[in-house]
Design a protein around this motif. Structure first.
Motif, short mmCIF file in Angstrom:
data_model
loop_
_atom_site.label_atom_id
_atom_site.label_comp_id
_atom_site.label_asym_id
_atom_site.label_seq_id
_atom_site.Cartn_x
_atom_site.Cartn_y
_atom_site.Cartn_z
N UNK A 1 0.83 -1.20 0.00
CA UNK A 1 0.00 0.00 0.00
C UNK A 1 0.87 1.25 0.00
N UNK A 2 0.41 2.27 -0.76
CA UNK A 2 1.04 3.58 -0.73
C UNK A 2 -0.03 4.65 -0.56
N UNK A 3 0.27 5.67 0.23
CA UNK A 3 -0.59 6.84 0.25
C UNK A 3 -0.63 7.45 -1.14
N UNK A 4 -1.65 8.25 -1.41
CA UNK A 4 -1.84 8.77 -2.76
C UNK A 4 -0.78 9.80 -3.15
N UNK A 5 -0.01 10.30 -2.20
CA UNK A 5 1.07 11.24 -2.55
C UNK A 5 2.42 10.55 -2.65
N UNK A 6 2.42 9.24 -2.76
CA UNK A 6 3.63 8.45 -2.97
C UNK A 6 3.62 7.89 -4.39
N UNK A 7 4.77 7.85 -5.05
CA UNK A 7 4.83 7.30 -6.40
C UNK A 7 6.23 6.76 -6.67
N UNK A 8 6.31 5.65 -7.42
CA UNK A 8 7.62 5.03 -7.66
C UNK A 8 8.40 5.76 -8.74
N UNK B 1 11.02 0.50 4.22
CA UNK B 1 10.87 -0.08 2.88
C UNK B 1 12.11 0.08 2.01
N UNK B 2 12.77 1.23 2.03
CA UNK B 2 13.99 1.50 1.26
C UNK B 2 13.81 1.18 -0.23
N UNK B 3 12.71 1.60 -0.79
CA UNK B 3 12.40 1.41 -2.20
C UNK B 3 12.44 2.76 -2.91
N UNK B 4 12.60 2.76 -4.24
CA UNK B 4 12.66 4.03 -4.98
C UNK B 4 11.28 4.67 -5.11
N UNK B 5 10.87 5.35 -4.06
CA UNK B 5 9.56 5.99 -3.99
C UNK B 5 9.74 7.44 -3.55
N UNK B 6 9.09 8.35 -4.26
CA UNK B 6 9.12 9.77 -3.88
C UNK B 6 7.74 10.16 -3.37
N UNK B 7 7.66 11.37 -2.81
CA UNK B 7 6.37 11.84 -2.28
C UNK B 7 6.27 13.35 -2.42
N UNK B 8 5.05 13.84 -2.23
CA UNK B 8 4.82 15.29 -2.17
C UNK B 8 3.93 15.59 -0.95
N UNK C 1 4.57 17.52 1.75
CA UNK C 1 4.71 18.79 2.47
C UNK C 1 3.95 19.86 1.70
N UNK C 2 3.73 21.00 2.35
CA UNK C 2 2.91 22.04 1.74
C UNK C 2 3.44 22.49 0.37
N UNK C 3 4.73 22.81 0.32
CA UNK C 3 5.30 23.28 -0.94
C UNK C 3 5.26 22.22 -2.03
N UNK C 4 5.64 20.99 -1.69
CA UNK C 4 5.61 19.91 -2.68
C UNK C 4 4.20 19.67 -3.19
N UNK C 5 3.23 19.71 -2.27
CA UNK C 5 1.85 19.41 -2.65
C UNK C 5 1.28 20.49 -3.57
N UNK C 6 1.58 21.76 -3.29
CA UNK C 6 1.11 22.84 -4.15
C UNK C 6 1.66 22.67 -5.57
N UNK C 7 2.94 22.33 -5.65
CA UNK C 7 3.55 22.13 -6.96
C UNK C 7 2.97 20.91 -7.66
#
Length: 282
Positions: free
Chosen positions: A111-118, A222-229, A231-237
């Motif tokens: 499972x990943x939260x919706x602001x997580x992506x590989x 997990x230590x997998x190649x996953x990024x997220x957004x 935080x406030x600034x990341x999410x706005x972008x």
């Protein structure tokens, strides 16, 4: 599958075998803001690029967004959301109960939260999930002050008395085996005891981390190649970029959208950071 705060319904769900015996990637996307559903869809497109044979399930109150994609969209009705959130008293109860729902439909769930992506192949996640071992986003150490309120309350997670000093694990990523459904059910019940007592929104991940660490079970990062957004600034972008992506690519076929998503940037370049220089939360 409907969930309610009625413990018998949750327990019966936890005893169901995997309806589709196999491994699944999963998301839970709900709320008025379509960012969550769009984020799940974008993440799923990237999963499909790196893991072409991926089985993907999304529990969502906006199933139409996933129409036409090779994704199993499981409808989350308004009544179920109310029941899962303990009558609207704790929103993240929907996530805790939703994880149980998703896990009844597979053997191993990632499972990943919706602001997580590989950003690369993450299919190796399943080899690290077993009845005795789960993976989560990261350990956050000892919970902060709000959890001291439960030290002498006698709150139970299964047969274990919670102290509030147990390690906290971040549940933005969770890899778990179907045999741990009873543990997740114990976690769900424990959450309800904390409503109105622990002044924090993180009781869902606190209880899940404790439950998956009991009776000889272990958790690792997990230590997998996953990024997220997240935080406030990341999410706005990311919001602007996701809107532009689906506006420009939503009319394309699925295979084309997958390829476009694989090369599409949601992270901020230096110039993007400069443009957001008036935002504190980077």
């Amino acid at each position: 599958m409907d969930f309610s705060a009625d413990s018998s319904k949750v327990e019966r769900a936890a005893l169901l075998p995997g309806a589709e015996m196999g491994d699944s990637f999963g998301y839970i996307a709900f709320g008025e803001d379509e960012l969550y559903a769009r984020g799940a869809l974008f993440s799923a497109l990237r999963v499909m690029h790196y893991c072409p044979d991926a089985n993907i399930k999304v529990l969502t109150d906006k199933p139409s967004i996933f129409d036409g994609y090779p994704i199993e969209a499981i409808e989350l009705a308004a009544k179920a959301k109310t029941e899962m959130s303990f009558g609207g008293r704790y929103l993240f109860g929907i996530k805790a109960a939703g994880l149980i729902d998703l896990l009844t439909r597979c053997v191993r769930l990632f499972f990943m939260d919706t602001d997580m992506y590989p950003v690369d192949d993450i299919s190796s996640c399943f080899s690290r999930i077993s009845p005795s071992h789960s993976i989560m986003r990261k350990s956050e150490g000892t919970p902060k002050a709000p959890y001291r309120a439960i030290a002498d309350k006698g709150f139970l997670l299964g047969d274990y008395k919670l102290t509030g000093s147990e390690p906290m694990w971040n549940s933005g990523v969770l890899g778990v085996h179907n045999s741990n459904l009873p543990a997740l059910t114990d976690a769900y019940h424990a959450i309800e005891q904390m409503i109105g007592v622990v002044k924090a929104h993180t009781t869902e991940q606190f209880c899940i981390g404790v439950a998956l660490s009991r009776h000889g079970r272990t958790i690792s990062r997990h230590r997998l190649p996953i990024r997220n957004y997240n935080t406030r600034g990341r999410k706005l972008f990311a919001r602007r970029r996701l809107e532009a992506f689906f506006e420009g690519n939503g009319h394309l076929g699925v295979s084309q959208q997958i390829e476009q998503a694989a090369r599409y940037r949601l992270w901020r370049a230096p110039i993007d950071l400069w443009k957001q220089r008036d935002i504190w939360h980077f």
